[in-house]
Design an enzyme around this catalytic site. Structure first.
Site, PDB file in Angstrom:
ATOM      1  N   LEU A  28       0.823  -1.222   0.000  1.00 33.95           N
ATOM      2  CA  LEU A  28       0.000   0.000   0.000  1.00 33.95           C
ATOM      3  C   LEU A  28       0.860   1.277   0.000  1.00 33.95           C
ATOM      4  CD1 LEU A  28      -2.861  -1.096   2.462  1.00 33.95           C
ATOM      5  CD2 LEU A  28      -2.742  -1.350  -0.026  1.00 33.95           C
ATOM      6  N   LYS A  66      13.580  -1.440 -15.514  1.00 32.31           N
ATOM      7  CA  LYS A  66      12.771  -2.320 -16.381  1.00 32.31           C
ATOM      8  C   LYS A  66      13.682  -3.134 -17.295  1.00 32.31           C
ATOM      9  CE  LYS A  66       8.834  -1.286 -14.729  1.00 32.31           C
ATOM     10  NZ  LYS A  66       8.169  -2.258 -13.872  1.00 32.31           N
ATOM     11  N   SER A 113       7.846  -1.991 -20.054  1.00 30.38           N
ATOM     12  CA  SER A 113       7.375  -0.700 -20.558  1.00 30.38           C
ATOM     13  C   SER A 113       7.984  -0.403 -21.916  1.00 30.38           C
ATOM     14  CB  SER A 113       7.810   0.370 -19.551  1.00 30.38           C
ATOM     15  OG  SER A 113       7.696   1.645 -20.108  1.00 30.38           O
ATOM     16  N   LEU A 140       7.173  -6.722  -0.555  1.00 34.07           N
ATOM     17  CA  LEU A 140       7.772  -7.792  -1.359  1.00 34.07           C
ATOM     18  C   LEU A 140       9.298  -7.808  -1.224  1.00 34.07           C
ATOM     19  CD1 LEU A 140       7.220 -10.106  -3.340  1.00 34.07           C
ATOM     20  CD2 LEU A 140       7.006  -8.419  -5.168  1.00 34.07           C
ATOM     21  N   LYS A 164       7.254   3.626  -9.654  1.00 31.98           N
ATOM     22  CA  LYS A 164       7.080   3.903 -11.092  1.00 31.98           C
ATOM     23  C   LYS A 164       7.159   5.369 -11.522  1.00 31.98           C
ATOM     24  CE  LYS A 164       2.181   4.653 -11.195  1.00 31.98           C
ATOM     25  NZ  LYS A 164       0.964   4.613 -11.959  1.00 31.98           N
ATOM     26  N   GLY A 183      13.784  15.011 -21.071  1.00 32.39           N
ATOM     27  CA  GLY A 183      13.763  13.546 -21.156  1.00 32.39           C
ATOM     28  C   GLY A 183      12.588  12.971 -21.927  1.00 32.39           C
ATOM     29  N   TYR A 243      14.424   4.568 -13.367  1.00 29.58           N
ATOM     30  CA  TYR A 243      13.207   3.747 -13.489  1.00 29.58           C
ATOM     31  C   TYR A 243      13.266   2.902 -14.771  1.00 29.58           C
ATOM     32  CZ  TYR A 243       8.458   2.492 -14.830  1.00 29.58           C
ATOM     33  OH  TYR A 243       7.358   1.782 -15.260  1.00 29.58           O
ATOM     34  N   ARG A 282       9.399  19.124 -21.739  1.00 25.52           N
ATOM     35  CA  ARG A 282       9.779  18.478 -20.485  1.00 25.52           C
ATOM     36  C   ARG A 282      11.048  17.667 -20.751  1.00 25.52           C
ATOM     37  NH1 ARG A 282       5.563  14.290 -17.675  1.00 25.52           N
ATOM     38  NH2 ARG A 282       6.088  13.034 -19.494  1.00 25.52           N
TER      39      ARG A 282
HETATM   40  P1  NAD Z   1       0.808   1.538  -9.096  1.00 26.40           P
HETATM   41  O1  NAD Z   1       1.767   2.328  -8.293  1.00 26.40           O
HETATM   42  O2  NAD Z   1      -0.617   1.984  -9.145  1.00 26.40           O
HETATM   43  O3  NAD Z   1       0.832   0.021  -8.622  1.00 26.40           O
HETATM   44  C1  NAD Z   1       1.974  -0.598  -8.047  1.00 26.40           C
HETATM   45  C2  NAD Z   1       1.558  -1.214  -6.725  1.00 26.40           C
HETATM   46  O4  NAD Z   1       2.682  -1.881  -6.157  1.00 26.40           O
HETATM   47  C3  NAD Z   1       1.095  -0.171  -5.693  1.00 26.40           C
HETATM   48  O5  NAD Z   1      -0.157  -0.554  -5.177  1.00 26.40           O
HETATM   49  C4  NAD Z   1       2.185  -0.196  -4.618  1.00 26.40           C
HETATM   50  O6  NAD Z   1       1.651   0.056  -3.332  1.00 26.40           O
HETATM   51  C5  NAD Z   1       2.738  -1.615  -4.757  1.00 26.40           C
HETATM   52  N1  NAD Z   1       4.130  -1.786  -4.348  1.00 26.40           N
HETATM   53  C6  NAD Z   1       5.214  -1.050  -4.715  1.00 26.40           C
HETATM   54  N2  NAD Z   1       6.324  -1.534  -4.134  1.00 26.40           N
HETATM   55  C7  NAD Z   1       5.937  -2.613  -3.390  1.00 26.40           C
HETATM   56  C8  NAD Z   1       6.629  -3.525  -2.529  1.00 26.40           C
HETATM   57  N3  NAD Z   1       7.933  -3.422  -2.313  1.00 26.40           N
HETATM   58  N4  NAD Z   1       5.903  -4.499  -1.932  1.00 26.40           N
HETATM   59  C9  NAD Z   1       4.579  -4.607  -2.124  1.00 26.40           C
HETATM   60  N5  NAD Z   1       3.872  -3.770  -2.906  1.00 26.40           N
HETATM   61  C10 NAD Z   1       4.546  -2.775  -3.534  1.00 26.40           C
HETATM   62  O7  NAD Z   1       1.402   1.419 -10.578  1.00 26.40           O
HETATM   63  P2  NAD Z   1       0.732   0.887 -11.915  1.00 26.40           P
HETATM   64  O8  NAD Z   1       0.548   2.036 -12.834  1.00 26.40           O
HETATM   65  O9  NAD Z   1      -0.408  -0.001 -11.614  1.00 26.40           O
HETATM   66  O10 NAD Z   1       1.946   0.051 -12.494  1.00 26.40           O
HETATM   67  C11 NAD Z   1       2.058  -1.351 -12.291  1.00 26.40           C
HETATM   68  C12 NAD Z   1       3.323  -1.857 -12.970  1.00 26.40           C
HETATM   69  O11 NAD Z   1       3.299  -1.534 -14.352  1.00 26.40           O
HETATM   70  C13 NAD Z   1       4.612  -1.242 -12.424  1.00 26.40           C
HETATM   71  O12 NAD Z   1       5.608  -2.243 -12.415  1.00 26.40           O
HETATM   72  C14 NAD Z   1       4.941  -0.174 -13.445  1.00 26.40           C
HETATM   73  O13 NAD Z   1       6.317   0.102 -13.482  1.00 26.40           O
HETATM   74  C15 NAD Z   1       4.477  -0.833 -14.724  1.00 26.40           C
HETATM   75  N6  NAD Z   1       4.168   0.120 -15.792  1.00 26.40           N
HETATM   76  C16 NAD Z   1       3.260   1.123 -15.567  1.00 26.40           C
HETATM   77  C17 NAD Z   1       2.993   2.047 -16.581  1.00 26.40           C
HETATM   78  C18 NAD Z   1       2.033   3.185 -16.346  1.00 26.40           C
HETATM   79  O14 NAD Z   1       2.087   4.163 -17.101  1.00 26.40           O
HETATM   80  N7  NAD Z   1       1.141   3.118 -15.360  1.00 26.40           N
HETATM   81  C19 NAD Z   1       3.630   1.929 -17.827  1.00 26.40           C
HETATM   82  C20 NAD Z   1       4.527   0.877 -18.033  1.00 26.40           C
HETATM   83  C21 NAD Z   1       4.788  -0.037 -17.001  1.00 26.40           C
HETATM   84  N1  UFG Z   2       2.335  15.809 -20.834  1.00 28.53           N
HETATM   85  C1  UFG Z   2       1.981  17.138 -20.881  1.00 28.53           C
HETATM   86  N2  UFG Z   2       1.564  17.728 -19.724  1.00 28.53           N
HETATM   87  C2  UFG Z   2       1.487  17.059 -18.541  1.00 28.53           C
HETATM   88  C3  UFG Z   2       1.851  15.704 -18.507  1.00 28.53           C
HETATM   89  C4  UFG Z   2       2.276  15.098 -19.676  1.00 28.53           C
HETATM   90  O1  UFG Z   2       2.031  17.774 -21.920  1.00 28.53           O
HETATM   91  O2  UFG Z   2       1.118  17.683 -17.525  1.00 28.53           O
HETATM   92  C5  UFG Z   2       2.761  15.151 -22.077  1.00 28.53           C
HETATM   93  C6  UFG Z   2       4.175  14.615 -22.000  1.00 28.53           C
HETATM   94  O3  UFG Z   2       5.091  15.604 -22.376  1.00 28.53           O
HETATM   95  C7  UFG Z   2       4.101  13.448 -22.982  1.00 28.53           C
HETATM   96  C8  UFG Z   2       2.648  12.968 -22.897  1.00 28.53           C
HETATM   97  O4  UFG Z   2       1.936  14.031 -22.289  1.00 28.53           O
HETATM   98  O5  UFG Z   2       4.321  13.938 -24.263  1.00 28.53           O
HETATM   99  C9  UFG Z   2       2.498  11.727 -22.065  1.00 28.53           C
HETATM  100  O6  UFG Z   2       3.156  11.937 -20.820  1.00 28.53           O
HETATM  101  P1  UFG Z   2       2.995  10.956 -19.574  1.00 28.53           P
HETATM  102  O7  UFG Z   2       3.828  11.497 -18.470  1.00 28.53           O
HETATM  103  O8  UFG Z   2       1.550  10.712 -19.316  1.00 28.53           O
HETATM  104  O9  UFG Z   2       3.580   9.572 -20.120  1.00 28.53           O
HETATM  105  P2  UFG Z   2       5.033   9.189 -20.647  1.00 28.53           P
HETATM  106  O10 UFG Z   2       4.853   8.669 -22.021  1.00 28.53           O
HETATM  107  O11 UFG Z   2       6.004  10.274 -20.456  1.00 28.53           O
HETATM  108  O12 UFG Z   2       5.457   8.027 -19.632  1.00 28.53           O
HETATM  109  C10 UFG Z   2       4.534   6.982 -19.236  1.00 28.53           C
HETATM  110  C11 UFG Z   2       4.851   6.525 -17.815  1.00 28.53           C
HETATM  111  C12 UFG Z   2       6.185   5.827 -17.761  1.00 28.53           C
HETATM  112  C13 UFG Z   2       6.227   4.729 -18.763  1.00 28.53           C
HETATM  113  C14 UFG Z   2       5.873   5.254 -20.134  1.00 28.53           C
HETATM  114  C15 UFG Z   2       5.793   4.130 -21.131  1.00 28.53           C
HETATM  115  O13 UFG Z   2       4.854   7.635 -16.923  1.00 28.53           O
HETATM  116  O14 UFG Z   2       6.343   5.240 -16.491  1.00 28.53           O
HETATM  117  O15 UFG Z   2       4.606   5.912 -20.102  1.00 28.53           O
HETATM  118  O16 UFG Z   2       4.985   3.120 -20.653  1.00 28.53           O
HETATM  119  F1  UFG Z   2       7.465   4.184 -18.797  1.00 28.53           F
END
Ligand code: NAD
Ligand code: UFG
Length: 344
Positions: A35, A156, A127, A61, A87, A300, A152, A298
Site C-alpha cells: 500500500l 525495467k 514498458s 515484497l 514507477k 527527457g 526507473y 519536459r
Molecule cells: P501503481 O503504483 O498503481 O501500482 C503498483 C503497486 O505496487 C502499488 O499498489 C504499490 O503500493 C505496490 N508496491 C510497490 N512496491 C511494493 C513492494 N515493495 N511491496 C509490495 N507492494 C509494492 O502502478 P501501476 O501504474 O499499476 O503500475 C504497475 C506496474 O506496471 C509497475 O511495475 C509499473 O512500473 C508498470 N508500468 C506502468 C505504466 C504506467 O504508465 N502506469 C507503464 C509501463 C509499465
Molecule cells: N504531458 C503534458 N503535460 C502534462 C503531462 C504530460 O504535456 O502535464 C505530455 C508529456 O510531455 C508526454 C505525454 O503528455 O508527451 C504523455 O506523458 P505521460 O507522463 O503521461 O507519459 P510518458 O509517455 O512520459 O510516460 C509513461 C509513464 C512511464 C512509462 C511510459 C511508457 O509515466 O512510467 O509511459 O509506458 F514508462
C-alpha cells in the site's frame, strides 16, 4: 477454479483491473501489496465489481521471509503477475537507490522462491520506455533496447535481463514480459481507477483534475516537436484491455502454449495520438473544456512512440478494443466518482 494466481502490487492501478479480469476468467487471486502507492479500499471496489473478494496480504515484497510465509499460507500458487514496483520517472532520478532496491529486490525474491513453491509462470510489467526514441515507427519487439533515460527505465531493462538469465540458467518456470505503452482510463463501473498521489505527473490524470477544477491549468510540454501538430505522440491503451492481456498471458503459460520460455509482447493500440489530439478528444467525449497552455519541453521526453502490436494480436489473439473516446469518458466518470466520495 482455473488455479491460484499471486498478483503483486494488486491494489495498484493496473493490478486492480487485472485482478478483476482474472476473477472474471475463473482464477482465484491472492493480492499482495504494501500500500505504498495505493489504498486497501481498492479491494472493496474489486469485490463490488466481481462479487468475489480476493485474498489480500499487506506486506512488502522486499521482505523474503514474509513472501515465504505467504507461499506457506496460500499453497498452490501456479502463476505470478508482478506489478509491484516504484514507477515515477522523475522521482527515480532523485532517488535512484530506492528505485533500484525496490524494483530489483522484489523481483529477485520472487525468482528465488518460485521454484521451491512450484510456481510455473511469471508475467512481468515492462514498458515501451525500453525502446527510448525508436528509429522505426510503429515499434515492434525486434527494435533495439536503447540506453535508459532514467533509473526507473533502467530497472525495467535490468529486470527483463534478470528474468531471461534466470530462465536461461534452467529455472523451472516460464515468463512473459509485457511492454505497456501508455495505460489510461478506469473500469467502466468507476469502482476502481487510477489514484495518483499528489500532483499528477501523467497527462490524463492532469487533464481530468484540470477539467474538474482541482488544477487551474494543464501545461502542454512543447509544440515544436517533429510531429504534425508539434506536440508529443503516444499510444494510449485502455487499462481494461491491458488487464485482459495479462489473463491471456497467464492462460498461455499454464496451458503450455508458449513457443519460448521467455516471450515478450508490446501492448498498445497501434495508433499514435498527440497531446493536443488527446485534449480535443477528451473535450468531445465528455463535453467538458480543458484549460491549457503551451509551455516548454519536459526534459527527457520522447517525441513520438506508438506500438506495432501485431505480435500480441497474432500470437496472443489479443486486440485493444475500447475506443479512445470511451476510455477518456471512463477516466472522467472515475474523476467524478472521486469527487462524489469526497476523495478529491
Ligand atoms: P501503481 O503504483 O498503481 O501500482 C503498483 C503497486 O505496487 C502499488 O499498489 C504499490 O503500493 C505496490 N508496491 C510497490 N512496491 C511494493 C513492494 N515493495 N511491496 C509490495 N507492494 C509494492 O502502478 P501501476 O501504474 O499499476 O503500475 C504497475 C506496474 O506496471 C509497475 O511495475 C509499473 O512500473 C508498470 N508500468 C506502468 C505504466 C504506467 O504508465 N502506469 C507503464 C509501463 C509499465
Ligand atoms: N504531458 C503534458 N503535460 C502534462 C503531462 C504530460 O504535456 O502535464 C505530455 C508529456 O510531455 C508526454 C505525454 O503528455 O508527451 C504523455 O506523458 P505521460 O507522463 O503521461 O507519459 P510518458 O509517455 O512520459 O510516460 C509513461 C509513464 C512511464 C512509462 C511510459 C511508457 O509515466 O512510467 O509511459 O509506458 F514508462
Amino acid at each position: 477454479m482455473k488455479g491460484k494466481i499471486l498478483v503483486t502490487g494488486g491494489a495498484g492501478y493496473i493490478g486492480s483491473h487485472t485482478t478483476v479480469e482474472l476473477q472474471n476468467a475463473g482464477y482465484e487471486v491472492v493480492v499482495l501489496d504494501n500500500l505504498s502507492n495505493s489504498n486497501a479500499d481498492v479491494i472493496d471496489g474489486i469485490e463490488r465489481i466481481t462479487g468475489i473478494r480476493p485474498a489480500f496480504v499487506k506486506m512488502d515484497l522486499q521482505d523474503k521471509d514474509a513472501l515465504r510465509n505467504l507461499f506457506e499460507t496460500h499453497p498452490g500458487i501456479r502463476g505470478i503477475i508482478n506489478f509491484a514496483a516504484s514507477k515515477a520517472v522523475g522521482e527515480s532520478v532523485q532517488k535512484p537507490l530506492l528505485y533500484y532496491r525496490n524494483n530489483l529486490v522484489t523481483l529477485l525474491n520472487l525468482l528465488d522462491l518460485m521454484p521451491q513453491y512450484g510456481v510455473e509462470a511469471l508475467v512481468f510489467s515492462s514498458s515501451c520506455t525500453v525502446y527510448g526514441q525508436p528509429d522505426i515507427l510503429p515499434v515492434d519487439e525486434t527494435a533495439p533496447v536503447k540506453p535508459a533515460l532514467s533509473p526507473y527505465g533502467n530497472t525495467k531493462q535490468i529486470c527483463e535481463e534478470i528474468i531471461r538469465d534466470t530462465i536461461h540458467a534452467g529455472a523451472p518456470f516460464q515468463s512473459i514480459l509485457l511492454r505497456y505503452f501508455n495505460p489510461v482510463g478506469a473500469h467502466p463501473t468507476a469502482e476502481i481507477g487510477e489514484l495518483p498521489l499528489g500532483v499528477p505527473q501523467n497527462l490524463l490524470p492532469y487533464i481530468t483534475q484540470t477539467a474538474i477544477g482541482i488544477r487551474e491549468q494543464l501545461s502542454v510540454f512543447g509544440d515544436d516537436y517533429d510531429t504534425p501538430d508539434g506536440s508529443c505522440i503516444r499510444d494510449y491503451i485502455n487499462v481494461v484491455d491491458l488487464a485482459k492481456a495479462h489473463v491471456i498471458a497467464v492462460d498461455r503459460m499454464l496451458e503450455g502454449k508458449t513457443k519460448e520460455n521467455v516471450e515478450m509482447f508490446n501492448l498498445g493500440t497501434g495508433t499514435g495520438v498527440s497531446v493536443l489530439e488527446l485534449i480535443r478528444t477528451f473535450e468531445k467525449a465528455t463535453g467538458v473544456k480543458v484549460n491549457y497552455k503551451i509551455v516548454g519541453r519536459r526534459e527527457g521526453d520522447i517525441a513520438k512512440v506508438w506500438a506495432n502490436p501485431a505480435r500480441a494480436n497474432n500470437e496472443l489473439g489479443w486486440v485493444a478494443r475500447e475506443s479512445l473516446e470511451d476510455t477518456l469518458a471512463s477516466a472522467w466518470k472515475w474523476q467524478l466518482r472521486l469527487r462524489e466520495k469526497g476523495i478529491m
